[in-house]
Design an enzyme around this catalytic site. Structure first.
Site, PDB file in Angstrom:
ATOM      1  N   GLN A  53       0.935  -1.201   0.021  1.00  0.00           N
ATOM      2  CA  GLN A  53      -0.027   0.171  -0.062  1.00  0.00           C
ATOM      3  C   GLN A  53       0.882   1.262  -0.174  1.00  0.00           C
ATOM      4  O   GLN A  53       1.474   1.348   1.200  1.00  0.00           O
ATOM      5  CB  GLN A  53      -0.701  -0.523   1.191  1.00  0.00           C
ATOM      6  CG  GLN A  53      -1.775   1.097   0.672  1.00  0.00           C
ATOM      7  CD  GLN A  53      -2.758   1.329   2.744  1.00  0.00           C
ATOM      8  OE1 GLN A  53      -2.009   1.477   3.432  1.00  0.00           O
ATOM      9  NE2 GLN A  53      -4.298   1.056   2.574  1.00  0.00           N
ATOM     10  N   TYR A  86      -6.110  10.957   3.838  1.00  0.00           N
ATOM     11  CA  TYR A  86      -5.202  11.206   3.470  1.00  0.00           C
ATOM     12  C   TYR A  86      -4.980  11.937   1.477  1.00  0.00           C
ATOM     13  O   TYR A  86      -5.726  12.103   1.095  1.00  0.00           O
ATOM     14  CB  TYR A  86      -3.791   9.908   3.460  1.00  0.00           C
ATOM     15  CG  TYR A  86      -3.713   9.801   4.390  1.00  0.00           C
ATOM     16  CD1 TYR A  86      -3.114  10.131   5.485  1.00  0.00           C
ATOM     17  CD2 TYR A  86      -4.724   8.153   5.029  1.00  0.00           C
ATOM     18  CE1 TYR A  86      -3.236   9.428   7.172  1.00  0.00           C
ATOM     19  CE2 TYR A  86      -4.269   7.658   6.706  1.00  0.00           C
ATOM     20  CZ  TYR A  86      -3.843   8.463   7.595  1.00  0.00           C
ATOM     21  OH  TYR A  86      -3.990   7.942   8.392  1.00  0.00           O
TER      22      TYR A  86
END
Length: 385
Positions: free
Chosen positions: A101, A185
């Site tokens: 990720q 984010y």
């Protein structure tokens, strides 16, 4: 649960089943170097032996700048590549596949964070708008809150970081990468009208706000071809992002549709969960709607993964009904290293794990030392399959 344990073609590989282990922040990387450790090798191997079809590793930083978490791992240099190689070699002794990720927190950092100081750079974001939360700075005294970030002048410089991270992940041996577009984010900040007030080609219209994430996705696909997943959380208010419902559905319909056309291997959507909500003045910021069914018609080519506090029985029901192709689980994998095998054998799944030991930074005033990092990490028992 015959459907949940049927194979699934994903990108260039075939998964043995449809139970995934979601990315989970655990904060056990080597301090300062932010490399994977032998303890992390043990942690991932334990869970790979537990029968997942796919593992997505914890959020892995594409650059030293931008971390609100102490000891979160990175993948921007050779030493970090070599550390992940050891993890992947261990995972690949089992049937599991592992994606990396790729993550940049954007405005969710602080100029006093040690890693941010080391870069000599400001905290970057799409726009100079501070998030209204900040209690997660475990390495800073008090509760300083987020600061107003510096608007990034040329977002393509950040996309270059994602592409290099993908190149590094491929060298390390990952089976694919997952683009972290969720939980407030960096990419989520570009998507959201509350955090992106730009007036250039990176802001304003849905197409412009989606541009950054889609350009990053294109860069990853150039490296990994069909083995690139996307993680999104349309209902989340985590880190102070949450558009009005109409904007949310319009924005994510467009982004998901375009990501699907680009050839993402899977699109993972997290439904509403209280953990990802944010209350300001006593009011929930999140959008409470059926994420999974709302966006089902948009996904034509990619595999559709769901996430968000599913039970195994519910996951079987959703997959059998064709609502999704597979399901990611998070917390059950912490206290149950053999979670998928327990589910398949119809054995009980242990209670929710000890939340005080999620993140590794165990308080010295309570007598913990660095040698206690295995507590709540690699010390949960397996059934013994």
């Amino acid at each position: 649960m015959p459907t949940l344990f049927s194979p699934l073609k994903l990108g260039s590989v075939t998964l043995p089943n449809r139970i995934g282990m979601a990315a989970m922040t655990r904060n056990r990387a080597l301090p300062k170097k932010l490399t994977a450790t032998e303890l992390m090798v043990k942690y991932y191997l334990q869970r790979a032996l537990g029968g997942p079809g796919i593992i997505v590793n914890e959020g892995t930083l594409v650059a030293r700048a931008g971390t609100e978490w102490p000891q979160a791992p990175g993948i921007w240099n050779q030493e970090q590549i070599d550390g992940w190689k050891r993890v992947i070699e261990a995972v690949h002794t089992t049937d599991a596949k592992i994606y990396c990720q790729l993550w940049h927190p954007g405005r969710c950092s602080h100029p006093d964070a040690p890693e941010q100081i080391a870069t000599g750079e400001p905290v970057y974001a799409p726009s100079a708008i501070a998030a209204r939360t900040g209690e997660k700075f475990r390495f800073l005294p008090g509760n300083p809150g987020y600061v107003t970030p510096t608007e990034i002048e040329d977002p393509m410089t950040l996309i270059a970081l994602f592409k290099q991270a993908a190149i590094n992940a491929k060298e390390a041996g990952f089976d694919g990468v997952e683009l972290h577009c969720a939980n407030g984010y960096l990419i989520h900040q570009f998507l959201d009208v509350t955090s992106n007030h730009r007036t250039d080609k990176w802001g304003g219209s849905v197409e412009n706000r989606a541009r950054f994430g889609l350009e990053a996705l294109k860069a990853l696909i150039e490296v990994f071809g069909p083995d690139v997943g996307v993680k999104l959380s349309p209902a989340s208010a985590y880190n102070d992002v949450a558009m009005p419902l109409e904007d949310t559905i319009e924005t994510f319909n467009y982004f998901i549709s375009e990501a699907d056309k680009l050839g993402a291997s899977y699109i993972a959507l997290t439904r509403y969960v209280p953990f990802l909500d944010l209350f300001i003045d006593g009011k929930s910021r999140a959008n409470h709607f059926d994420v999974i069914s709302t966006f089902r018609p948009v996904i034509k080519n990619a595999k559709y993964f769901a996430n968000g506090a599913f039970t195994a029985a519910e996951a079987e029901e959703f997959v059998a009904a064709g609502k999704v192709d597979a399901v990611f689980f998070a917390l059950p994998w912490i206290a149950n290293p053999d979670f998928a095998k327990r589910v398949q054998a119809r054995l009980p799944v242990d209670a929710i794990p000890d939340t005080t030991k999620f993140y590794g930074n165990l308080p010295a005033e309570m007598g913990y030392t660095d040698t206690d990092l295995e507590l709540g990490y690699t010390d949960y028992p397996s059934h013994g399959f």
